[in-house]
Design a protein around this motif. Sequence first.
Motif, PDB file in Angstrom:
ATOM      1  N   GLU A 126      61.534  95.310  31.235  1.00 29.88           N
ATOM      2  CA  GLU A 126      61.905  94.294  32.219  1.00 29.88           C
ATOM      3  C   GLU A 126      62.815  94.890  33.290  1.00 29.88           C
ATOM      4  O   GLU A 126      62.614  94.667  34.493  1.00 29.88           O
ATOM      5  N   LYS A 127      63.774  95.662  32.859  1.00 26.36           N
ATOM      6  CA  LYS A 127      64.700  96.313  33.796  1.00 26.36           C
ATOM      7  C   LYS A 127      63.943  97.248  34.737  1.00 26.36           C
ATOM      8  O   LYS A 127      64.202  97.299  35.938  1.00 26.36           O
ATOM      9  N   SER A 128      62.972  97.976  34.197  1.00 24.08           N
ATOM     10  CA  SER A 128      62.195  98.915  34.989  1.00 24.08           C
ATOM     11  C   SER A 128      61.296  98.202  35.994  1.00 24.08           C
ATOM     12  O   SER A 128      61.173  98.621  37.149  1.00 24.08           O
ATOM     13  N   VAL A 129      60.638  97.119  35.570  1.00 25.00           N
ATOM     14  CA  VAL A 129      59.790  96.346  36.478  1.00 25.00           C
ATOM     15  C   VAL A 129      60.637  95.767  37.612  1.00 25.00           C
ATOM     16  O   VAL A 129      60.265  95.857  38.784  1.00 25.00           O
ATOM     17  N   LEU A 130      61.782  95.202  37.277  1.00 22.52           N
ATOM     18  CA  LEU A 130      62.657  94.633  38.305  1.00 22.52           C
ATOM     19  C   LEU A 130      63.174  95.723  39.239  1.00 22.52           C
ATOM     20  O   LEU A 130      63.357  95.483  40.435  1.00 22.52           O
ATOM     21  N   ILE A 135      50.893  99.895  37.837  1.00 21.92           N
ATOM     22  CA  ILE A 135      50.249 100.942  37.055  1.00 21.92           C
ATOM     23  C   ILE A 135      51.255 101.394  36.016  1.00 21.92           C
ATOM     24  O   ILE A 135      52.390 101.758  36.348  1.00 21.92           O
ATOM     25  N   VAL A 136      50.846 101.338  34.770  1.00 20.12           N
ATOM     26  CA  VAL A 136      51.729 101.710  33.661  1.00 20.12           C
ATOM     27  C   VAL A 136      51.662 103.223  33.474  1.00 20.12           C
ATOM     28  O   VAL A 136      50.578 103.798  33.399  1.00 20.12           O
ATOM     29  N   ARG A 137      52.812 103.862  33.387  1.00 18.61           N
ATOM     30  CA  ARG A 137      52.896 105.301  33.139  1.00 18.61           C
ATOM     31  C   ARG A 137      53.284 105.554  31.683  1.00 18.61           C
ATOM     32  O   ARG A 137      53.765 104.658  30.992  1.00 18.61           O
ATOM     33  N   LYS A 138      53.122 106.796  31.251  1.00 16.23           N
ATOM     34  CA  LYS A 138      53.442 107.154  29.868  1.00 16.23           C
ATOM     35  C   LYS A 138      54.900 106.894  29.515  1.00 16.23           C
ATOM     36  O   LYS A 138      55.231 106.637  28.369  1.00 16.23           O
ATOM     37  N   GLY A 139      55.777 106.963  30.504  1.00 15.18           N
ATOM     38  CA  GLY A 139      57.192 106.733  30.264  1.00 15.18           C
ATOM     39  C   GLY A 139      57.504 105.340  29.751  1.00 15.18           C
ATOM     40  O   GLY A 139      58.570 105.097  29.183  1.00 15.18           O
ATOM     41  N   ALA A 140      56.569 104.402  29.924  1.00 15.91           N
ATOM     42  CA  ALA A 140      56.793 103.025  29.462  1.00 15.91           C
ATOM     43  C   ALA A 140      56.549 102.869  27.968  1.00 15.91           C
ATOM     44  O   ALA A 140      57.003 101.900  27.366  1.00 15.91           O
ATOM     45  N   LEU A 141      55.840 103.803  27.383  1.00 16.81           N
ATOM     46  CA  LEU A 141      55.538 103.701  25.948  1.00 16.81           C
ATOM     47  C   LEU A 141      56.804 103.830  25.118  1.00 16.81           C
ATOM     48  O   LEU A 141      57.678 104.650  25.408  1.00 16.81           O
ATOM     49  N   GLY A 142      56.902 103.017  24.099  1.00 10.20           N
ATOM     50  CA  GLY A 142      58.044 103.092  23.187  1.00 10.20           C
ATOM     51  C   GLY A 142      59.303 102.418  23.700  1.00 10.20           C
ATOM     52  O   GLY A 142      60.330 102.435  23.037  1.00 10.20           O
ATOM     53  N   LYS A 143      59.249 101.819  24.880  1.00  8.49           N
ATOM     54  CA  LYS A 143      60.424 101.137  25.429  1.00  8.49           C
ATOM     55  C   LYS A 143      60.478  99.706  24.906  1.00  8.49           C
ATOM     56  O   LYS A 143      59.458  99.096  24.616  1.00  8.49           O
ATOM     57  N   SER A 144      61.689  99.188  24.810  1.00  8.26           N
ATOM     58  CA  SER A 144      61.857  97.797  24.387  1.00  8.26           C
ATOM     59  C   SER A 144      61.495  96.869  25.537  1.00  8.26           C
ATOM     60  O   SER A 144      61.376  97.296  26.695  1.00  8.26           O
ATOM     61  N   TYR A 145      61.337  95.595  25.223  1.00  4.44           N
ATOM     62  CA  TYR A 145      61.016  94.604  26.240  1.00  4.44           C
ATOM     63  C   TYR A 145      62.084  94.589  27.331  1.00  4.44           C
ATOM     64  O   TYR A 145      61.767  94.529  28.521  1.00  4.44           O
ATOM     65  N   GLN A 146      63.344  94.654  26.944  1.00  2.57           N
ATOM     66  CA  GLN A 146      64.445  94.618  27.908  1.00  2.57           C
ATOM     67  C   GLN A 146      64.405  95.828  28.829  1.00  2.57           C
ATOM     68  O   GLN A 146      64.666  95.712  30.034  1.00  2.57           O
TER      69      GLN A 146
END
Length: 125
Positions: free
Chosen positions: A107-111, A93-104
């Motif tokens: 990726e770090k957050s998912v891991l 589930i994607v949260r608002k905190g993910a908006l505006g983040k770079s791919y890296q």
Amino acid sequence: MITAGRERLVHRKLRLRNRTDFSRVYRHGKSFANHQFVVYWSRKREVEQFRVGVSCSKKIGNAVVRNRMRRLVKEIVRQHQHDIIPHMDLIFIVRKGALGKSYQELEKSVLHVLRKSALLKAKRG
């Protein structure tokens, strides 16, 4: 061309799409969250590898933004598919905190959520 078609079929098998599967994972699964993502997971013995579903609320943004976030999460999971333990159904589930983040950063957050949920295979060596 043929290999791309086969690869696409393999990725289709990794999708979690049924409402009943989503409901089962939400009801009987476990979860872990950080500021960018929530991951729900449930063991499913019949699944060869693992299956992934991504959920983005309308609070995240319009359809363009939501679909982009879904594609990014799916790509991150695809890149790390050999590190994820098998026989699992996963829902991100994607949260608002993910908006505006770079791919890296994404990726770090998912891991991070996968590691904290013990869904990554142990590194050898």
